[in-house]
Design an enzyme around this catalytic site. Structure first.
Site, PDB file in Angstrom:
ATOM      1  N   GLY A 169       0.822  -1.206   0.000  1.00 18.59           N
ATOM      2  CA  GLY A 169       0.000   0.000   0.000  1.00 18.59           C
ATOM      3  C   GLY A 169       0.849   1.245   0.000  1.00 18.59           C
ATOM      4  N   GLY A 177       3.576   1.578   2.215  1.00 19.48           N
ATOM      5  CA  GLY A 177       4.937   1.247   2.605  1.00 19.48           C
ATOM      6  C   GLY A 177       5.350   1.781   3.961  1.00 19.48           C
ATOM      7  CB  SER A 232      -0.565   5.099   5.619  1.00 18.83           C
ATOM      8  OG  SER A 232      -1.332   6.155   6.170  1.00 18.83           O
ATOM      9  CB  VAL A 269      -8.476  -4.320   0.906  1.00 18.71           C
ATOM     10  CG1 VAL A 269      -9.594  -3.285   0.914  1.00 18.71           C
ATOM     11  CG2 VAL A 269      -8.574  -5.217   2.135  1.00 18.71           C
ATOM     12  CE1 TYR A 271       4.406   6.026  18.183  1.00 18.51           C
ATOM     13  CE2 TYR A 271       2.035   6.084  17.805  1.00 18.51           C
ATOM     14  CZ  TYR A 271       3.321   5.930  17.329  1.00 18.51           C
ATOM     15  OH  TYR A 271       3.526   5.676  16.000  1.00 18.51           O
TER      16      TYR A 271
END
Length: 615
Positions: A189, A191, A261, A327, A535
């Protein structure tokens, strides 16, 4: 269905192609042979993050600057970055480790081709390439070990060829040919993976074909009555939002990687975005999915908002990480663009009170579009940007001083600069409601010792979101390596997990012979009724280590063990890939693993989608 016709737009397609797409379901969509697409690595780095013209560097005066013209930070001088960098990591501009500058065909392993597959593919007019640069560009994501190896010019197993389907029917043709000739397919997609998901299994002896969805980048229709859009999976986030904005709509899905993305990648990894409090995570946005598998096409019979028809097949697809199929098209919810947007920030005397405030905001279900809490280490890092030249912004402390809050912070409130933390806020919606919402959140913050710290600081926090990944490339130029990873955790374990994981990183670095103190920090990025996403970032100076990547991976492995021991999840939104799959059995149980394997065995008995993720 009322369909909104899109305006003309320029992104590897013209409006006529979009309008014709739906009628091509049976007729095919390849048409005449097309030039091999090269857009991505004409403008992006093959061995680092982001655009080729955008990077941090230290100029001849030793001052940090950010190049290019794509970001608000571009062209800015940051005098504070050098001192922060040297003090934090013990690094020196005299010790440099530049990347290997050139990628040559002779340095890349030659392709292993399935000639019968290639010959039949030629008859479809679907573009493909055997070029070394094309193959290497799609052989990796952005884990530290992947980028470190590329910078040193080391290449392991890479795809043997790259194909660019132009639509759903092209994918059907490619998958049928792959099944016929026993070729391994790896969907690609944007990467941006940080889970080793795009690494080719070194033991794979079949021809590996990278199926790049980037040319499937059209919005096929917008339904204004139902507020949905039908979109091809290869579109990247920033283009999806830009095109929808032109028609007055948005998805609101904004992951940190949204510049690069893809929609298909969001679905395949169960992605989350910065503004999920209003718009939801990807599973909340998806209405319908079309996926091509070796057994045929999976899709529901209708696009109703909810169905009680057994387990939801969408949840076999979301999070499948390219192991079951590709997809190709997604119908997703959209909303009218918000009337008003306002940034904000709050400074807290310590992280504990900041977390307590976020918990109360979640409990009252009044979270703004985004609310993110940074610990003291990130607070100090953010202040470094306050010294930027050519930008008329005040630092957080300067803002508080201007507003005569300094004595209040340091004396009456007992704020210690070594304990301060900051939450950045983003409100969206109707102007009047936003202002009411803003007051409600600030009133809650005040009960936990929080002081409003201005819009500029909030906005700067979101600006840094899109450039912070570029810092790792700068670090690797000077013997500093680092990475980020995330988890989700119940509210009652947030403080424990933040404290214990950071401490574990420091202890493991010392134990593994790291000579300089590591940078270990965290932030709470998404909130829920029952918990939050945390995070983590860590980095260290690896001078003196013979195998720094191995040391790094041991430290990260220990940090992941610590997360799980403290009640955290294996991943909140990055996925599993190959990097974390050793923990999958403990995460979903033996029976759960058996269920996943049974689906894989039925849908893909010959392991055509053999990227080795998850299982």
């Amino acid at each position: 269905m009322e369909v909104l016709k899109l305006k003309d737009y320029k992104w590897n397609a013209v409006t006529a192609e979009c309008k014709a797409q739906e009628s091509q379901k049976t007729a095919g969509c390849s048409g005449e042979a097309k030039t091999v697409p090269r857009k991505r690595h004409e403008i992006m780095k093959w061995n680092g993050w982001g655009y080729s013209d955008s990077r941090f560097l230290f100029n001849k005066k030793g001052q940090a600057e950010f190049t290019g013209k794509r970001y608000r930070l571009s062209g800015m001088i940051m005098p504070g970055l050098k001192d922060w960098f040297e003090v934090t990591f013990g690094a020196s501009l005299q010790h440099k480790t530049p990347a290997t500058p050139v990628l040559t065909s002779s340095s890349v392993p030659p392709p292993t081709l399935n000639e019968a597959f290639v010959e039949e593919l030629k008859s479809t007019s679907i573009p493909f390439s055997l070029d070394a640069e094309d193959r290497v560009f799609r052989a990796h994501g952005h884990c530290l070990h992947e980028i470190f190896a590329l910078r040193e010019g080391k290449f392991g197993r890479v795809p043997d060829m790259v194909v660019w389907p132009n639509c759903h029917n092209d994918v059907v043709n490619i998958v049928e040919l792959a099944c016929k000739h026993n070729v391994c397919l790896m969907p690609y997609g944007g990467g941006t993976s940080v889970s080793s998901a795009l690494e080719c299994p070194p033991e794979e002896t079949r021809c590996i074909v990278s199926l790049d969805t980037s040319q499937m980048n059209r919005i096929l229709w917008i339904d204004e009555k139902n507020l949905t859009a039908h979109v091809e999976s290869g579109i990247v986030g920033q283009d999806l939002e830009r095109l929808l904005n032109e028609s007055g709509y948005c998805t609101g899905h904004e992951p940190d990687s949204m510049e690069f993305s893809s929609l298909g990648g969001w679905v395949a990894t169960r992605a989350s975005g910065m503004k999920k409090n209003i718009y939801g995570n990807i599973e909340d946005l998806v209405v319908h999915i079309k996926m091509v598998t070796p057994q045929g096409v999976i899709e529901k019979s209708c696009q109703g908002p909810r169905m009680s028809t057994g387990p939801d097949i969408h949840h076999f697809i979301m999070g499948s990480e390219g192991t079951l199929g590709v997809v190709t098209e997604v119908t997703m919810k959209i909303r009218p663009m918000p009337e008003y947007q306002k940034y904000g920030s709050v400074v807290f005397p310590n992280f504990e009170q900041g977390v307590a405030c976020l918990r109360e905001v979640a409990k009252q279900r009044c979270a703004p579009a985004s609310i993110r809490l940074m610990d003291n280490e990130q607070f100090k890092f953010g202040l470094m940007y306050s010294q930027m030249k050519n930008e008329n912004v005040a630092s957080l402390l300067s803002f508080l001083m201007k507003n005569k809050c300094t004595s209040l912070i340091t004396s009456f409130k007992g704020f210690d600069p070594n304990n301060l933390c900051v939450a950045t806020l983003l409100f969206e919606g109707d102007r009047e409601k936003v202002l009411q919402h803003e007051k409600q959140v600030y009133d809650i913050a005040a009960k936990f010792g929080g002081l409003a710290a201005g819009e500029d600081n909030g906005q700067r926090g979101y600006m840094l979101t899109f450039v912070i990944a570029y810092l790792r490339d700068l670090g690797m130029d000077y013997y500093v390596i680092g990475e980020s990873f995330e988890t989700s955790v119940p509210w009652d374990r947030v403080l424990d997990i933040c404290r214990n994981v950071k401490a574990r990183i420091v202890a493991e670095c010392k134990d593994k012979g790291v000579q300089f103190s590591p940078f270990s920090t965290c932030r709470v990025t998404q909130t829920y009724d029952a918990g939050a996403c945390v995070y983590f970032y860590f980095a260290f100076n690896y001078r003196g280590l013979s195998d720094p990547v191995n040391v790094y991976e041991q430290v990260e492995h220990a940090a992941r063990d610590e997360i799980l021991a403290n009640g955290g999840s294996l991943s909140h939104h990055h996925g599993v890939g190959k990097l974390r799959k050793e923990w999958m059995r403990d995460t979903v149980s033996n029976v759960g693993m058996g269920m996943l394997k049974s689906v894989k065995d039925y849908v893909d008995p010959k392991n055509i989608f053999g990227n080795g993720n998850l299982l």
